[in-house]
Enzyme design. Structure first.
Site, PDB file in Angstrom:
ATOM      1  N   LEU A  10       0.819  -1.210   0.000  1.00  0.00           N
ATOM      2  CA  LEU A  10       0.000   0.000   0.000  1.00  0.00           C
ATOM      3  C   LEU A  10       0.858   1.267   0.000  1.00  0.00           C
ATOM      4  O   LEU A  10       0.365   2.364   0.164  1.00  0.00           O
ATOM      5  CB  LEU A  10      -0.940   0.000   1.209  1.00  0.00           C
ATOM      6  CG  LEU A  10      -1.885  -1.212   1.263  1.00  0.00           C
ATOM      7  CD1 LEU A  10      -2.720  -1.191   2.534  1.00  0.00           C
ATOM      8  CD2 LEU A  10      -2.792  -1.253   0.048  1.00  0.00           C
ATOM      9  N   GLY A  11       2.165   1.090  -0.200  1.00  0.00           N
ATOM     10  CA  GLY A  11       3.071   2.234  -0.237  1.00  0.00           C
ATOM     11  C   GLY A  11       3.118   2.875  -1.617  1.00  0.00           C
ATOM     12  O   GLY A  11       2.296   2.584  -2.494  1.00  0.00           O
ATOM     13  N   GLN A  12       4.116   3.743  -1.785  1.00  0.00           N
ATOM     14  CA  GLN A  12       4.206   4.540  -3.007  1.00  0.00           C
ATOM     15  C   GLN A  12       4.303   3.662  -4.258  1.00  0.00           C
ATOM     16  O   GLN A  12       3.592   3.889  -5.237  1.00  0.00           O
ATOM     17  CB  GLN A  12       5.439   5.453  -2.912  1.00  0.00           C
ATOM     18  CG  GLN A  12       5.498   6.491  -4.000  1.00  0.00           C
ATOM     19  CD  GLN A  12       6.845   7.189  -4.063  1.00  0.00           C
ATOM     20  OE1 GLN A  12       7.867   6.681  -3.599  1.00  0.00           O
ATOM     21  NE2 GLN A  12       6.846   8.363  -4.647  1.00  0.00           N
ATOM     22  N   ILE A  35       1.183  -3.815   6.323  1.00  0.00           N
ATOM     23  CA  ILE A  35       0.974  -3.803   7.777  1.00  0.00           C
ATOM     24  C   ILE A  35      -0.452  -3.367   8.122  1.00  0.00           C
ATOM     25  O   ILE A  35      -0.942  -3.618   9.206  1.00  0.00           O
ATOM     26  CB  ILE A  35       2.039  -2.909   8.461  1.00  0.00           C
ATOM     27  CG1 ILE A  35       2.095  -3.185   9.963  1.00  0.00           C
ATOM     28  CG2 ILE A  35       1.800  -1.436   8.172  1.00  0.00           C
ATOM     29  CD1 ILE A  35       3.333  -2.641  10.647  1.00  0.00           C
ATOM     30  N   TYR A 142      18.488   6.763   6.002  1.00  0.00           N
ATOM     31  CA  TYR A 142      17.894   6.145   4.811  1.00  0.00           C
ATOM     32  C   TYR A 142      19.004   5.607   3.895  1.00  0.00           C
ATOM     33  O   TYR A 142      18.970   4.454   3.448  1.00  0.00           O
ATOM     34  CB  TYR A 142      17.052   7.190   4.076  1.00  0.00           C
ATOM     35  CG  TYR A 142      16.342   6.681   2.853  1.00  0.00           C
ATOM     36  CD1 TYR A 142      15.300   5.771   2.961  1.00  0.00           C
ATOM     37  CD2 TYR A 142      16.706   7.123   1.576  1.00  0.00           C
ATOM     38  CE1 TYR A 142      14.634   5.313   1.835  1.00  0.00           C
ATOM     39  CE2 TYR A 142      16.035   6.672   0.458  1.00  0.00           C
ATOM     40  CZ  TYR A 142      15.001   5.761   0.588  1.00  0.00           C
ATOM     41  OH  TYR A 142      14.342   5.320  -0.530  1.00  0.00           O
ATOM     42  N   LYS A 146      20.054   1.827   2.732  1.00  0.00           N
ATOM     43  CA  LYS A 146      20.018   1.459   1.312  1.00  0.00           C
ATOM     44  C   LYS A 146      21.352   0.845   0.876  1.00  0.00           C
ATOM     45  O   LYS A 146      21.369  -0.162   0.168  1.00  0.00           O
ATOM     46  CB  LYS A 146      19.646   2.669   0.442  1.00  0.00           C
ATOM     47  CG  LYS A 146      18.174   3.053   0.547  1.00  0.00           C
ATOM     48  CD  LYS A 146      17.273   1.916   0.037  1.00  0.00           C
ATOM     49  CE  LYS A 146      15.823   2.113   0.359  1.00  0.00           C
ATOM     50  NZ  LYS A 146      14.984   0.957   0.024  1.00  0.00           N
TER      51      LYS A 146
END
Ligand code: SER
Length: 318
Positions: A10-12, A35, A142, A146
């Site tokens: 449901l994210g970007q 989630i 972040y 990554k």
């Protein structure tokens, strides 16, 4: 037969990738997880959906076994600005979730995709035409997650033979999912405000170049890389890809061609500006082109035209 488990559905990226893959591979072959389980959501209602916290390793394995998946697309992560605000949580989710997903892929012998980002670069990285293989010393949590993720995926391939693949995405622009705590989000936000208010106050300073890509190109890139002949992949994880590089006044100029009264002003957010300053101006994606035929269709003018058309419908603006 491909059966794909998607985390962070449901994210970007997931909000669009799930539907895109369901059209290609069949509705029942794409198992969306997240989630949360909102009601009346297309991803939740449009095919198999399971509630899954990526930090729950046993539940992740259970869901993967239940649907007999052979591919995992691991998207659940916190984006750059949120990760800077909550660095401990970002490490836990971004690294803990990735580790759990890789372990499931190892156990069930799954093909694996996870995105890295231009955030994996830092101050000491060459800023222009940033090479595929170069200095990576990011100064954000972040970025730290990554780079660590890129290394972990390489390790799982070399050590355990897990078929890991990935790209370094630039800022992704889409009319479906609302902006979710990224530094490049100004380039999404601006289209909403241009239509709703005919003006936008940018939190990123004029002159700050960053790589960007329209979501349809990002979705194609994921599918193309997942389908690519593994014998041609020298890099496997973390291919640089980009479609365009621009700075705030250029996107504003492009919007003005459609909305002449549009006005841009600036109120720079020091946190996100510092993150943006540490990222490349434009990255080189020769390796992705050569090793698996990466190609982007949209540039700034064609993306702007499409974004404004689609958002007008979504926001019901005449
Ligand atoms: N678009 C992301 C962000 O701004 C970068 O990967 O956080």
């Amino acid at each position: 037969m491909k059966r794909i488990l998607v985390t962070g559905s449901l994210g970007q990226i997931g909000s669009e990738l799930v539907n895109h893959m369901r059209k290609i591979y069949g509705t029942d072959n794409v198992i969306a997880t997240d989630i949360r389980r909102p009601e009346n959501n297309e991803v939740v209602l449009g095919g198999p959906f399971e509630e899954l916290d990526v930090l729950n390793a046993s539940k992740m394995a259970e869901v993967a076994k239940k649907y007999d998946v052979d591919t995992i697309v691991h998207l659940a992560a916190l984006l750059s600005a949120v990760a800077e605000a909550k660095p401990v949580l970002a490490w836990q989710i971004n690294m803990g979730g990735l580790f759990n997903a890789l372990e499931v892929a190892r156990e069930l012998n799954c093909k694996f995709f996870t995105p890295s980002s231009i955030g994996a670069f830092g101050e000491s990285t060459p800023k222009d035409n940033t090479p595929q293989d170069t200095i990576q010393r990011p100064g954000t949590m972040y970025g730290v997650t990554k780079v660590s993720g890129e290394l972990l995926c390489d390790y799982y391939f070399k050590k355990f033979g897990v078929d890991t693949r990935g790209v370094r995405f630039p800022g992704l622009i889409s009319y479906v999912a609302p902006p979710g705590g990224g530094t490049t989000d100004y380039a999404v936000d601006i289209y909403y405000k241009a239509l709703q208010e005919k003006s936008y106050t940018s939190f990123i300073a004029e002159g700050t170049y960053m790589d960007m890509m329209y979501m349809p190109d990002a979705l194609n890139a994921i599918v193309t890389l997942l389908e690519a002949d593994p014998s041609k992949l020298k890099h496997r994880n973390a291919f640089n890809i980009t479609a365009m590089s621009f700075e705030p006044s250029q996107i504003a100029g492009e919007i003005k061609k459609h909305i002449p009264e549009f006005k841009m002003s600036y109120d720079v957010d020091p946190v996100r500006q510092a993150i943006a300053n540490s990222w490349p101006n434009s990255i080189d994606c020769t390796a992705a082109k050569e090793e698996w035929g990466f190609k982007a269709q949209y540039d700034l003018p064609s993306m702007t035209k499409d974004m404004l058309e689609k958002l007008k419908i979504k926001l019901n603006i005449k």
